[in-house]
Motif scaffolding. Structure first.
Motif, PDB file in Angstrom:
ATOM      1  N   LEU A  96      -7.775  -6.252  15.431  1.00 47.97           N
ATOM      2  CA  LEU A  96      -6.796  -6.542  14.754  1.00 47.97           C
ATOM      3  C   LEU A  96      -6.416  -5.731  13.459  1.00 47.97           C
ATOM      4  CD1 LEU A  96      -7.848 -10.436  14.610  1.00 47.97           C
ATOM      5  CD2 LEU A  96      -5.892  -9.433  15.960  1.00 47.97           C
ATOM      6  N   LEU A  97      -7.537  -4.902  13.011  1.00 47.87           N
ATOM      7  CA  LEU A  97      -7.572  -4.106  12.019  1.00 47.87           C
ATOM      8  C   LEU A  97      -7.268  -2.619  12.316  1.00 47.87           C
ATOM      9  CD1 LEU A  97      -9.962  -5.881   9.623  1.00 47.87           C
ATOM     10  CD2 LEU A  97      -7.279  -6.155   9.344  1.00 47.87           C
ATOM     11  N   PRO A  98      -6.670  -1.876  11.498  1.00 45.85           N
ATOM     12  CA  PRO A  98      -6.688  -0.380  11.836  1.00 45.85           C
ATOM     13  C   PRO A  98      -8.007   0.057  11.781  1.00 45.85           C
ATOM     14  CG  PRO A  98      -5.265  -0.948   9.795  1.00 45.85           C
ATOM     15  CD  PRO A  98      -6.173  -2.185  10.107  1.00 45.85           C
ATOM     16  N   SER A  99      -8.120   0.966  12.895  1.00 44.76           N
ATOM     17  CA  SER A  99      -9.543   1.654  13.219  1.00 44.76           C
ATOM     18  C   SER A  99     -10.026   2.574  11.855  1.00 44.76           C
ATOM     19  CB  SER A  99      -9.763   2.271  14.517  1.00 44.76           C
ATOM     20  OG  SER A  99      -8.759   3.446  14.672  1.00 44.76           O
ATOM     21  N   GLU A 100      -9.183   3.175  11.339  1.00 45.50           N
ATOM     22  CA  GLU A 100      -9.664   3.890  10.117  1.00 45.50           C
ATOM     23  C   GLU A 100      -8.773   3.366   9.068  1.00 45.50           C
ATOM     24  OE1 GLU A 100     -11.439   6.575   9.663  1.00 45.50           O
ATOM     25  OE2 GLU A 100     -12.398   6.815  11.542  1.00 45.50           O
ATOM     26  N   LEU A 101      -9.449   2.905   7.808  1.00 43.38           N
ATOM     27  CA  LEU A 101      -8.592   2.210   6.964  1.00 43.38           C
ATOM     28  C   LEU A 101      -9.511   2.384   5.720  1.00 43.38           C
ATOM     29  CD1 LEU A 101      -6.305   0.598   5.444  1.00 43.38           C
ATOM     30  CD2 LEU A 101      -7.608  -1.410   6.058  1.00 43.38           C
ATOM     31  N   THR A 102      -8.962   2.843   4.612  1.00 44.10           N
ATOM     32  CA  THR A 102      -9.475   2.904   3.264  1.00 44.10           C
ATOM     33  C   THR A 102      -8.475   2.376   2.368  1.00 44.10           C
ATOM     34  OG1 THR A 102     -10.389   5.112   3.799  1.00 44.10           O
ATOM     35  CG2 THR A 102     -10.639   4.577   1.479  1.00 44.10           C
ATOM     36  N   LEU A 103      -8.914   1.092   1.683  1.00 43.39           N
ATOM     37  CA  LEU A 103      -8.387   0.346   0.804  1.00 43.39           C
ATOM     38  C   LEU A 103      -8.948   0.514  -0.789  1.00 43.39           C
ATOM     39  CD1 LEU A 103      -5.965  -1.653   0.430  1.00 43.39           C
ATOM     40  CD2 LEU A 103      -7.335  -3.261   1.253  1.00 43.39           C
ATOM     41  N   TRP A 104      -8.296   1.021  -1.690  1.00 39.32           N
ATOM     42  CA  TRP A 104      -8.957   1.232  -2.997  1.00 39.32           C
ATOM     43  C   TRP A 104      -8.219  -0.013  -3.719  1.00 39.32           C
ATOM     44  CZ3 TRP A 104      -6.967   5.576  -0.500  1.00 39.32           C
ATOM     45  CH2 TRP A 104      -8.181   6.562  -0.066  1.00 39.32           C
ATOM     46  N   VAL A 105      -8.945  -0.842  -4.376  1.00 35.94           N
ATOM     47  CA  VAL A 105      -8.668  -2.113  -5.204  1.00 35.94           C
ATOM     48  C   VAL A 105      -9.227  -1.683  -6.656  1.00 35.94           C
ATOM     49  CG1 VAL A 105      -8.999  -4.401  -5.490  1.00 35.94           C
ATOM     50  CG2 VAL A 105      -8.882  -3.519  -3.385  1.00 35.94           C
ATOM     51  N   ASP A 106      -8.335  -1.208  -7.493  1.00 38.22           N
ATOM     52  CA  ASP A 106      -8.566  -0.678  -8.774  1.00 38.22           C
ATOM     53  C   ASP A 106      -7.736  -1.384  -9.864  1.00 38.22           C
ATOM     54  OD1 ASP A 106     -10.329   1.467  -7.971  1.00 38.22           O
ATOM     55  OD2 ASP A 106      -8.741   2.460  -7.357  1.00 38.22           O
ATOM     56  N   PRO A 107      -8.055  -1.320 -10.991  1.00 44.36           N
ATOM     57  CA  PRO A 107      -7.330  -2.070 -12.107  1.00 44.36           C
ATOM     58  C   PRO A 107      -5.906  -1.454 -12.144  1.00 44.36           C
ATOM     59  CG  PRO A 107      -9.827  -1.814 -12.844  1.00 44.36           C
ATOM     60  CD  PRO A 107      -9.323  -0.954 -11.601  1.00 44.36           C
ATOM     61  N   PHE A 108      -4.849  -2.011 -11.977  1.00 41.03           N
ATOM     62  CA  PHE A 108      -3.552  -1.739 -12.295  1.00 41.03           C
ATOM     63  C   PHE A 108      -2.886  -1.064 -10.983  1.00 41.03           C
ATOM     64  CE2 PHE A 108      -5.774  -1.277 -16.225  1.00 41.03           C
ATOM     65  CZ  PHE A 108      -5.279  -2.589 -16.749  1.00 41.03           C
ATOM     66  N   GLU A 109      -3.821  -0.717 -10.021  1.00 40.77           N
ATOM     67  CA  GLU A 109      -3.362  -0.041  -8.733  1.00 40.77           C
ATOM     68  C   GLU A 109      -4.070  -0.505  -7.303  1.00 40.77           C
ATOM     69  OE1 GLU A 109      -1.864   4.247  -8.739  1.00 40.77           O
ATOM     70  OE2 GLU A 109      -3.422   4.362  -7.211  1.00 40.77           O
ATOM     71  N   VAL A 110      -3.309  -0.373  -6.250  1.00 42.08           N
ATOM     72  CA  VAL A 110      -4.055  -0.790  -5.193  1.00 42.08           C
ATOM     73  C   VAL A 110      -3.423   0.069  -4.115  1.00 42.08           C
ATOM     74  CG1 VAL A 110      -4.579  -2.539  -3.085  1.00 42.08           C
ATOM     75  CG2 VAL A 110      -4.476  -3.331  -5.437  1.00 42.08           C
ATOM     76  N   SER A 111      -4.290   0.940  -3.393  1.00 40.18           N
ATOM     77  CA  SER A 111      -3.730   1.869  -2.513  1.00 40.18           C
ATOM     78  C   SER A 111      -4.495   1.994  -1.386  1.00 40.18           C
ATOM     79  CB  SER A 111      -3.785   3.173  -3.311  1.00 40.18           C
ATOM     80  OG  SER A 111      -3.128   3.406  -4.418  1.00 40.18           O
ATOM     81  N   TYR A 112      -3.712   2.474  -0.100  1.00 40.95           N
ATOM     82  CA  TYR A 112      -4.414   2.444   1.168  1.00 40.95           C
ATOM     83  C   TYR A 112      -4.147   3.584   1.848  1.00 40.95           C
ATOM     84  CZ  TYR A 112      -0.138   1.488   3.540  1.00 40.95           C
ATOM     85  OH  TYR A 112       1.093   1.445   4.031  1.00 40.95           O
ATOM     86  N   ARG A 113      -4.936   4.156   2.739  1.00 37.68           N
ATOM     87  CA  ARG A 113      -4.822   5.244   3.529  1.00 37.68           C
ATOM     88  C   ARG A 113      -5.206   4.556   5.010  1.00 37.68           C
ATOM     89  NH1 ARG A 113      -8.432   9.938   2.330  1.00 37.68           N
ATOM     90  NH2 ARG A 113     -10.013   8.406   3.386  1.00 37.68           N
ATOM     91  N   ILE A 114      -4.374   4.977   5.982  1.00 38.15           N
ATOM     92  CA  ILE A 114      -4.901   4.685   7.406  1.00 38.15           C
ATOM     93  C   ILE A 114      -4.807   5.792   8.367  1.00 38.15           C
ATOM     94  CG2 ILE A 114      -3.929   3.720   9.637  1.00 38.15           C
ATOM     95  CD1 ILE A 114      -2.185   1.645   8.022  1.00 38.15           C
ATOM     96  N   GLY A 115      -6.072   6.187   8.636  1.00 34.83           N
ATOM     97  CA  GLY A 115      -6.906   7.456   9.046  1.00 34.83           C
ATOM     98  C   GLY A 115      -7.136   8.235   8.036  1.00 34.83           C
ATOM     99  N   GLU A 116      -8.128   9.115   8.649  1.00 35.62           N
ATOM    100  CA  GLU A 116      -8.738   9.928   7.651  1.00 35.62           C
ATOM    101  C   GLU A 116      -7.884  11.149   7.174  1.00 35.62           C
ATOM    102  OE1 GLU A 116     -11.860  10.875   6.424  1.00 35.62           O
ATOM    103  OE2 GLU A 116     -12.228   8.648   7.347  1.00 35.62           O
ATOM    104  N   ASP A 117      -6.896  11.386   7.830  1.00 35.79           N
ATOM    105  CA  ASP A 117      -5.895  12.511   7.218  1.00 35.79           C
ATOM    106  C   ASP A 117      -4.603  11.810   6.804  1.00 35.79           C
ATOM    107  OD1 ASP A 117      -7.821  14.768   7.386  1.00 35.79           O
ATOM    108  OD2 ASP A 117      -7.294  14.572   9.469  1.00 35.79           O
TER     109      ASP A 117
END
Length: 182
Positions: A96-117
């Motif tokens: 159900l979820l992307p196989s490569e996902l990084t999700l940064w949950v930081d004060p004042f900002e939430v960012s994500y990256r799908i795939g290593e590159d």
């Protein structure tokens, strides 16, 4: 709704991260609305408990690695825990979820990256309050389109920008093909 600044309570950041992950379950899965709602509430509770001693609005990058949600060859344990509460196995979450996902949950900002590159995208962004100025409400926009903002009090780069400037911390996946002939 755009407001002047946010105090860094972590609630809007957690809501943005959880909403992002929950949309994958709703769109890709055979998960009903009640299960998605239970998953969302569970993950919000889990993240709030996990982050409560690792949330530093005055130094947003501090603890960023601890707050990072990562799915790659291993399922993030916090996401796995919320999935299990609605009866999903780790294998089902991988579907159900992307196989490569990084999700940064930081004060004042939430960012994500799908795939290593993949490119880093902003889900939520807000400005911290200047000292002595009361917060009106949680600021920013879950879409990342916050509109014009006032100048930052602190001139620091975000954790996401730091990653882009300093480069990746893990090597890119390079697969070498070896052929064997007899």
């Amino acid at each position: 709704m755009h407001t002047l600044c946010a105090r860094g309570t972590m609630k809007p950041e957690i809501n943005a991260a959880v909403g992002f992950l929950s949309r994958f379950l709703r769109v890709k899965g055979h998960v009903n609305d009640r299960q998605v709602q239970t998953f969302s509430q569970s993950l919000q509770d889990i993240l709030a408990e996990q982050y409560k001693h690792h949330w530093f609005p005055d130094r947003p990058c501090k603890g960023s690695g601890y707050r990072c949600i990562r799915i790659n060859h291993k399922m993030d344990p916090l996401v796995g825990q919320a999935g299990q509460r609605i009866g999903l196995t780790i294998q089902q979450l991988y579907l159900l979820l992307p196989s490569e996902l990084t999700l940064w949950v930081d004060p004042f900002e939430v960012s994500y990256r799908i795939g290593e590159d993949g490119s880093i995208c902003v889900l939520y962004e807000s400005q911290p309050c200047p000292p002595g100025m009361p917060a009106m409400a949680a600021a920013g926009s879950p879409s990342g389109n916050s509109g014009p903002m006032g100048p930052m009090v602190d001139s620091h780069i975000s954790c996401k920008e730091e990653l882009m400037v300093l480069g990746r911390t893990s090597p890119s996946k390079a697969y070498n093909m070896m052929t064997v002939s007899s």
